[in-house]
Write a protein that holds these residues in place. Structure first.
Motif, PDB file in Angstrom:
ATOM      1  N   HIS A 261       0.829  -1.229   0.000  1.00 20.44           N
ATOM      2  CA  HIS A 261       0.000   0.000   0.000  1.00 20.44           C
ATOM      3  C   HIS A 261       0.859   1.273   0.000  1.00 20.44           C
ATOM      4  O   HIS A 261       1.939   1.277  -0.538  1.00 20.44           O
TER       5      HIS A 261
ATOM      6  N   GLU B 270      -2.418   0.169   7.909  1.00 22.50           N
ATOM      7  CA  GLU B 270      -1.542  -0.902   7.428  1.00 22.50           C
ATOM      8  C   GLU B 270      -0.305  -0.315   6.749  1.00 22.50           C
ATOM      9  O   GLU B 270       0.815  -0.762   6.997  1.00 22.50           O
TER      10      GLU B 270
ATOM     11  N   HIS C  12       2.437  -7.083   4.726  1.00 26.28           N
ATOM     12  CA  HIS C  12       1.036  -6.655   4.841  1.00 26.28           C
ATOM     13  C   HIS C  12       0.495  -6.977   6.233  1.00 26.28           C
ATOM     14  O   HIS C  12       1.115  -7.704   7.002  1.00 26.28           O
ATOM     15  N   VAL C  13      -0.698  -6.423   6.488  1.00 23.83           N
ATOM     16  CA  VAL C  13      -1.441  -6.708   7.703  1.00 23.83           C
ATOM     17  C   VAL C  13      -2.842  -7.069   7.236  1.00 23.83           C
ATOM     18  O   VAL C  13      -3.314  -6.550   6.225  1.00 23.83           O
TER      19      VAL C  13
HETATM   20 ZN   LIG Z   1      -2.380  -5.319   2.476  1.00 22.46          ZN
END
Ligand SMILES: [Zn+2]
Length: 371
Positions: free
Chosen positions: A183, A197, A250-251
């Motif tokens: 992101h 995130e 990522h989260v």
């Molecule tokens: Zn993500």
């Protein structure tokens, strides 16, 4: 594109049905031909699960691409490297798999007929005495079917990547690793109050970058603190660096606040059982994080997501906890936790390059700082 979903009728729905019927996932009932009904949705979910896609019963861009590719069986058409738009399909993936089994380096069996597939095909044609055209037509198909396996064991891609790993030696020094904080820019990723995130994974990436630098590894980040390139741009960047590995950070989030834990992902299309260095690293990262943090183990999975599919080096995606889980959120907000995870990532990468006989127990290894 517009999503194709349950309740839809018309040509697009009919197309989805016909592919699922061809694959044997759905009975051929002419009276249901143009309808995306419940039965069709169930079949689609099975297809998504087998292909490492997100199982949502909807036809979005990724599922559409996989369905389109799945129409093609090896022998349906002549395969070659097209310069305008590459030929993509399951027939290409099977060709790549077959070449790998025979000992030719066709790269990751990703179903895209590119330079490496062409090179492997040329080598195959040269050694089997077929006319050299880099094209998979009837003569080449016959030869492919006639030849026995040169590489036995069924995991040629794994063996090839392991061989490269072995050649480059056990040390971390001089390796290049791409760290991809997900992101960024206009895309915050998952958000919970002030916690995003994009910020969490950026911070984690910066901590990992520092640690990698300290042991002599060159780390490249796919983005800055405020930019947000597309997945394709990130993959192209990673390929251009010629990196040894890629780690995407990522989260996760879920509508259920009880959902929590850590998962890792590697490239896996469900078309073959080949295990890769990516899969091994995904396992090491998961093991190391779970043992050091006590987070719930949500396991390692094969996926065909863009970052895993389009990158040429072994690649792993980490989904570090759920922003919607109070326990995970508490961890993610804590810089000390992010330090522990950066350390776990570094140790996993180090383990990947160590011979198995000197592999110390999980959770105990400390990397001495160089110099
Ligand atoms: Zn993500």
């Amino acid at each position: 594109m517009r999503l194709i979903r349950r309740g839809d009728t018309g040509p697009a729905a009919a197309d989805v049905r016909s592919v699922l019927v061809t694959l044997g996932l759905l009975p051929d009932r002419p009276e249901a031909a143009g309808a995306f009904d419940a039965e069709c949705e169930t079949a689609l979910r099975t297809f998504q699960q087998r292909r490492g896609l997100i199982v949502d019963g909807l036809v979005g861009p990724d599922t559409f691409r996989a369905l389109t590719a799945a129409r093609w069986r090896l022998g349906d058409r002549v395969l070659f490297r097209s310069l305008s738009a590459p030929i993509v399909g399951d027939d290409v993936a099977v060709l790549q798999q077959r070449l790998l089994e025979l000992g030719y380096d066709a790269g990751r069996p990703d179903g895209i007929f590119g330079v490496r597939t062409e090179r492997a095909l040329f080598a195959f044609q040269r050694e089997t005495g077929i006319s050299l055209d880099g094209t998979c037509g009837p003569a080449t198909l016959r030869a492919l079917h006639q030849l026995g396996r040169k590489v036995v064991g069924g995991r040629p891609q794994f063996m090839r990547e392991s061989e490269i790993l072995h050649h480059r030696g056990p040390a971390l020094l001089g390796k290049r690793i791409v760290v991809d904080p997900g992101h960024g820019g206009d895309d915050p990723g998952h958000v919970y109050n002030a916690l995003t995130e994009a910020r969490v994974v950026w911070d984690l990436a910066a901590r990992l970058e520092g640690r990698l630098g300290a042991v002599g590894v060159h780390a490249d980040l796919t983005r800055g603190p405020d930019s947000g390139p597309s997945e394709v741009q990130r993959a192209e960047f990673a390929n251009a660096t010629g990196a040894d590995l890629l780690v995407s950070l990522h989260v996760d989030a879920n509508s259920n606040p009880d959902a929590s834990g850590v998962a890792t992902y590697h490239f896996g299309s469900g078309l073959d059982d080949s295990s890769t260095v990516g899969e091994r690293l995904a396992g090491l990262v998961l093991r190391e994080i779970v043992s050091r943090t006590g987070m719930v183990n949500c396991h390692t999975h094969g996926k065909t997501w863009e970052m895993l599919r389009l990158t040429r080096m072994p690649a792993v995606q980490l989904d570090l906890g759920y922003l919607t889980s109070p326990a995970d959120r508490g961890r993610l907000a804590d810089p000390g936790f992010r330090d522990v995870v950066a350390e776990a990532l570094l140790v996993s990468i180090q383990r990947l390059y160590l011979a198995s006989d000197i592999d110390p127990p999980t959770g105990t290894m400390r990397i001495p700082v160089a110099g």
